[in-house]
Design a protein around this motif. Structure first.
Motif, PDB file in Angstrom:
ATOM      1  N   ARG A 109      -3.770 -10.191  17.071  1.00 29.94           N
ATOM      2  CA  ARG A 109      -2.563 -10.227  15.543  1.00 29.94           C
ATOM      3  C   ARG A 109      -4.376 -10.277  14.348  1.00 29.94           C
ATOM      4  NH1 ARG A 109      -0.415 -16.174  17.718  1.00 29.94           N
ATOM      5  NH2 ARG A 109       1.058 -15.260  19.805  1.00 29.94           N
ATOM      6  N   GLY A 110      -3.187 -10.581  13.295  1.00 33.90           N
ATOM      7  CA  GLY A 110      -4.380 -10.419  12.047  1.00 33.90           C
ATOM      8  C   GLY A 110      -4.446  -8.866  11.731  1.00 33.90           C
ATOM      9  N   LEU A 111      -5.366  -8.579  11.594  1.00 35.39           N
ATOM     10  CA  LEU A 111      -6.236  -7.085  10.360  1.00 35.39           C
ATOM     11  C   LEU A 111      -7.202  -6.416  11.301  1.00 35.39           C
ATOM     12  CD1 LEU A 111      -6.796  -8.713   7.306  1.00 35.39           C
ATOM     13  CD2 LEU A 111      -4.942  -7.614   7.721  1.00 35.39           C
ATOM     14  N   ALA A 148       6.577  -4.349   4.995  1.00 32.85           N
ATOM     15  CA  ALA A 148       6.084  -2.842   5.535  1.00 32.85           C
ATOM     16  C   ALA A 148       4.629  -3.194   4.587  1.00 32.85           C
ATOM     17  CB  ALA A 148       7.419  -2.235   5.130  1.00 32.85           C
ATOM     18  N   GLY A 149       3.365  -3.179   5.596  1.00 28.05           N
ATOM     19  CA  GLY A 149       2.514  -3.000   5.141  1.00 28.05           C
ATOM     20  C   GLY A 149       2.287  -4.544   3.780  1.00 28.05           C
ATOM     21  N   PHE A 150       2.753  -5.734   4.397  1.00 32.28           N
ATOM     22  CA  PHE A 150       2.910  -6.144   3.260  1.00 32.28           C
ATOM     23  C   PHE A 150       1.350  -7.820   3.840  1.00 32.28           C
ATOM     24  CE2 PHE A 150       3.428  -8.944  -0.401  1.00 32.28           C
ATOM     25  CZ  PHE A 150       3.453 -10.862  -0.235  1.00 32.28           C
ATOM     26  N   MET A 151       0.566  -7.420   3.049  1.00 35.62           N
ATOM     27  CA  MET A 151      -0.757  -7.669   3.008  1.00 35.62           C
ATOM     28  C   MET A 151      -1.347  -9.179   2.888  1.00 35.62           C
ATOM     29  SD  MET A 151      -1.167  -5.980   5.325  1.00 35.62           S
ATOM     30  CE  MET A 151      -3.735  -5.679   5.853  1.00 35.62           C
ATOM     31  N   ARG A 152      -0.312 -10.104   2.702  1.00 39.41           N
ATOM     32  CA  ARG A 152      -0.548 -11.178   2.394  1.00 39.41           C
ATOM     33  C   ARG A 152       0.194 -12.397   3.292  1.00 39.41           C
ATOM     34  NH1 ARG A 152      -4.323 -12.223  -1.274  1.00 39.41           N
ATOM     35  NH2 ARG A 152      -3.680 -13.851  -1.518  1.00 39.41           N
ATOM     36  N   VAL A 166       0.166   5.981  16.394  1.00 41.24           N
ATOM     37  CA  VAL A 166       0.820   3.984  16.243  1.00 41.24           C
ATOM     38  C   VAL A 166       1.435   4.062  14.621  1.00 41.24           C
ATOM     39  CG1 VAL A 166       0.550   1.993  15.495  1.00 41.24           C
ATOM     40  CG2 VAL A 166      -1.375   2.755  17.141  1.00 41.24           C
ATOM     41  N   HIS A 167       1.230   5.019  13.693  1.00 44.14           N
ATOM     42  CA  HIS A 167       2.145   5.127  12.827  1.00 44.14           C
ATOM     43  C   HIS A 167       2.885   5.883  12.941  1.00 44.14           C
ATOM     44  CE1 HIS A 167      -0.401   4.429   8.354  1.00 44.14           C
ATOM     45  NE2 HIS A 167       0.328   3.033   8.733  1.00 44.14           N
ATOM     46  N   ALA A 168       2.773   6.819  13.337  1.00 48.78           N
ATOM     47  CA  ALA A 168       4.609   7.741  13.868  1.00 48.78           C
ATOM     48  C   ALA A 168       5.437   6.864  14.400  1.00 48.78           C
ATOM     49  CB  ALA A 168       3.806   8.637  15.354  1.00 48.78           C
ATOM     50  N   ARG A 169       4.458   6.046  15.967  1.00 53.76           N
ATOM     51  CA  ARG A 169       5.686   5.296  16.334  1.00 53.76           C
ATOM     52  C   ARG A 169       6.297   4.273  15.546  1.00 53.76           C
ATOM     53  NH1 ARG A 169       5.045   6.375  21.811  1.00 53.76           N
ATOM     54  NH2 ARG A 169       6.852   5.390  21.922  1.00 53.76           N
ATOM     55  N   GLU A 170       5.364   3.828  14.528  1.00 50.41           N
ATOM     56  CA  GLU A 170       6.060   2.239  13.825  1.00 50.41           C
ATOM     57  C   GLU A 170       7.607   3.034  13.385  1.00 50.41           C
ATOM     58  OE1 GLU A 170       3.036   1.230  11.144  1.00 50.41           O
ATOM     59  OE2 GLU A 170       2.197  -0.337  12.463  1.00 50.41           O
ATOM     60  N   HIS A 171       6.922   4.459  12.614  1.00 52.18           N
ATOM     61  CA  HIS A 171       8.287   5.059  11.920  1.00 52.18           C
ATOM     62  C   HIS A 171       9.763   5.197  12.643  1.00 52.18           C
ATOM     63  CE1 HIS A 171       4.499   6.448   9.281  1.00 52.18           C
ATOM     64  NE2 HIS A 171       4.611   5.531   9.041  1.00 52.18           N
ATOM     65  N   GLY A 192       0.648  -1.017  -0.120  1.00 50.83           N
ATOM     66  CA  GLY A 192      -0.195   0.109  -0.429  1.00 50.83           C
ATOM     67  C   GLY A 192       0.656   1.470   0.004  1.00 50.83           C
ATOM     68  N   ASN A 193       0.604   2.106   1.048  1.00 44.40           N
ATOM     69  CA  ASN A 193       0.925   3.365   1.142  1.00 44.40           C
ATOM     70  C   ASN A 193       2.559   3.963   0.788  1.00 44.40           C
ATOM     71  OD1 ASN A 193       1.084   6.716   1.178  1.00 44.40           O
ATOM     72  ND2 ASN A 193       1.265   5.972   3.601  1.00 44.40           N
ATOM     73  N   GLY A 194       2.861   3.143   1.771  1.00 40.20           N
ATOM     74  CA  GLY A 194       4.499   3.112   2.127  1.00 40.20           C
ATOM     75  C   GLY A 194       4.861   4.050   2.612  1.00 40.20           C
ATOM     76  N   SER A 195       4.802   4.328   3.957  1.00 41.49           N
ATOM     77  CA  SER A 195       5.411   5.496   5.188  1.00 41.49           C
ATOM     78  C   SER A 195       5.966   4.349   5.664  1.00 41.49           C
ATOM     79  CB  SER A 195       4.187   5.518   5.972  1.00 41.49           C
ATOM     80  OG  SER A 195       3.518   4.809   6.664  1.00 41.49           O
ATOM     81  N   ASN A 196       6.399   3.382   6.328  1.00 36.57           N
ATOM     82  CA  ASN A 196       7.165   3.063   6.425  1.00 36.57           C
ATOM     83  C   ASN A 196       8.251   2.432   6.036  1.00 36.57           C
ATOM     84  OD1 ASN A 196       6.672   1.804   9.462  1.00 36.57           O
ATOM     85  ND2 ASN A 196       4.524   1.349   8.343  1.00 36.57           N
ATOM     86  N   LEU A 197       8.056   1.969   4.535  1.00 38.97           N
ATOM     87  CA  LEU A 197       9.169   1.953   3.271  1.00 38.97           C
ATOM     88  C   LEU A 197       9.836   3.341   3.446  1.00 38.97           C
ATOM     89  CD1 LEU A 197      10.649   1.256   1.216  1.00 38.97           C
ATOM     90  CD2 LEU A 197       8.816   1.922  -0.648  1.00 38.97           C
ATOM     91  N   ASN A 212       8.479  -7.970  10.524  1.00 34.87           N
ATOM     92  CA  ASN A 212       7.145  -7.498   9.974  1.00 34.87           C
ATOM     93  C   ASN A 212       6.882  -6.330  11.132  1.00 34.87           C
ATOM     94  OD1 ASN A 212       4.972  -7.252   8.932  1.00 34.87           O
ATOM     95  ND2 ASN A 212       3.658  -7.870  10.077  1.00 34.87           N
ATOM     96  N   ILE A 213       6.007  -5.068  10.857  1.00 35.02           N
ATOM     97  CA  ILE A 213       5.444  -4.252  11.792  1.00 35.02           C
ATOM     98  C   ILE A 213       4.278  -4.467  11.355  1.00 35.02           C
ATOM     99  CG2 ILE A 213       5.538  -2.462   9.806  1.00 35.02           C
ATOM    100  CD1 ILE A 213       7.215  -1.604  13.827  1.00 35.02           C
ATOM    101  N   HIS A 214       3.843  -4.503  12.780  1.00 31.04           N
ATOM    102  CA  HIS A 214       2.488  -5.007  12.931  1.00 31.04           C
ATOM    103  C   HIS A 214       1.512  -3.925  13.867  1.00 31.04           C
ATOM    104  CE1 HIS A 214      -0.959  -7.637  13.609  1.00 31.04           C
ATOM    105  NE2 HIS A 214      -0.935  -7.461  14.678  1.00 31.04           N
ATOM    106  N   PRO A 215       0.123  -3.335  13.738  1.00 30.01           N
ATOM    107  CA  PRO A 215      -0.276  -2.479  14.408  1.00 30.01           C
ATOM    108  C   PRO A 215      -1.116  -2.650  15.701  1.00 30.01           C
ATOM    109  CG  PRO A 215      -1.176  -2.995  12.431  1.00 30.01           C
ATOM    110  CD  PRO A 215      -0.235  -4.202  12.509  1.00 30.01           C
ATOM    111  N   SER A 216      -0.485  -3.678  16.578  1.00 29.93           N
ATOM    112  CA  SER A 216      -0.527  -3.848  17.783  1.00 29.93           C
ATOM    113  C   SER A 216       0.722  -4.015  19.190  1.00 29.93           C
ATOM    114  CB  SER A 216      -1.289  -5.149  17.456  1.00 29.93           C
ATOM    115  OG  SER A 216      -1.285  -6.043  17.443  1.00 29.93           O
TER     116      SER A 216
END
Ligand SMILES: Nc1nc2c(c(=O)[nH]1)N[C@@H](CN(C=O)c1ccc(C(=O)N[C@@H](CCC(=O)O)C(=O)O)cc1)CN2
Ligand code: GAR
Length: 242
Positions: free
Chosen positions: A136-138, A106-110, A189-194, A29-34, A126-130
């Motif tokens: 776990r999961g989506l 980095a947001g790879f959804m498979r 969460v995104h801000a901390r992931e980065h 997707g967007n790739g902000s972590n990338l 992997n970076i997971h948003p929790s």
């Protein structure tokens, strides 16, 4: 490998040189972590080079981020394959052409097959948003809000066959405010992931972060099941941010 003096060791652990380390990043997707990883590479703080970005989604904006940074951007649409196994086999071939030391999701959804995970075992993050093992999961942010939790966050973990079940390296916590929305929580969460993802990648490429069997280790020391808890200040200091 360059000779090191005893003073170069950490708890008897000698970090490895990282200048030639190669990274392949998988996105959807967007790739902000990338982008956070690209930005660290630009400042020569990543400890290696992103040599390719691969997306399963043709219009992922992260592909444009890669092109803008002069990084090989590859689309491998999962819908063009008859099975998950066939797709993963093709993905392995594309990745291995780039000879990575590390594969970064980095947001790879498979969901990846056992064969894929085994091929890159111990060198895939992997970076997971929790705050794993929670959620776990989506749809993690919606689930956290529905449960009324006061703390949420993100986790960097080694990828194993068990979905989002791999050993955690780093976690960052965000407070859930009264009136928090899914959008505002996602942004927090995104801000901390980065912050924490580039740190985890750098530490892996330096040889400081490793997977020893089923345990994540840092400088040779076993990490607890939820990894290292990293505050915003700790992360900013580690990234030597202005
Ligand atoms: N074997 C593993 N594969 C993956 C892992 C892992 O730990 N082990 N991490 C995930 C990343 N991820 C959450 O962090 C995640 C990605 C995708 C899904 C999922 O349900 N995908 C569906 C398709 C969903 C969609 O296209 O929107 C699917 O693959 O059928 C769950 C969790 C990456 N893979
Ligand atoms: N289960 C996987 C998952 O949900 N991953 C999440 O996807 C987002 C990708 O954002 P980005 O494309 O802007 O980096 C990130 O928040 C990441 O934690």
């Amino acid at each position: 490998m360059s000779e090191t003096s005893p003073s170069d060791t950490l708890n008897g652990f000698t970090p490895e040189p990282s200048s030639t380390r190669r990274v392949v990043v998988l996105i959807s997707g967007n790739g902000s972590n990338l982008q956070a990883l690209i930005d660290e590479q630009t400042h020569d703080r990543l400890g290696g080079e992103i040599v390719a970005v691969i997306s399963n989604v043709a219009d992922a904006y992260g592909l444009q981020r890669a092109r803008d940074a002069g990084i090989d951007a590859v689309v491998l649409p999962h819908g063009e394959y008859d099975s998950r196994e066939a797709y993963d086999s093709a993905l392995i071939k594309v990745i291995e052409r780039h000879e990575p030391d590390l594969v970064v999701l980095a947001g790879f959804m498979r969901i990846l097959t056992r064969r894929f995970v085994q091929r890159f075992h111990g060198r895939m993050l992997n970076i997971h948003p929790s705050l794993l093992p929670a959620y776990r999961g989506l749809n993690t942010h919606a689930k956290a809000l529905a449960d009324g939790v006061t703390e949420h966050g993100c986790s960097v973990h080694f990828v194993t066959e068990e979905l989002d079940g791999g050993p955690v390296a780093i976690q960052a916590v965000v407070e859930v405010s009264a009136g928090e929305t899914e959008a505002s929580l996602k942004e927090k969460v995104h801000a901390r992931e980065h912050l924490i993802y580039p740190i985890a990648v750098k530490w892996f490429l330096e040889g400081r972060l490793r997977l020893a069997g089923e345990i994540a280790t840092f400088d040779g020391m076993s990490l607890p099941p939820r990894g290292m808890r990293m505050s915003h200040a700790d992360a900013a200091e580690e990234l030597d941010e202005e």
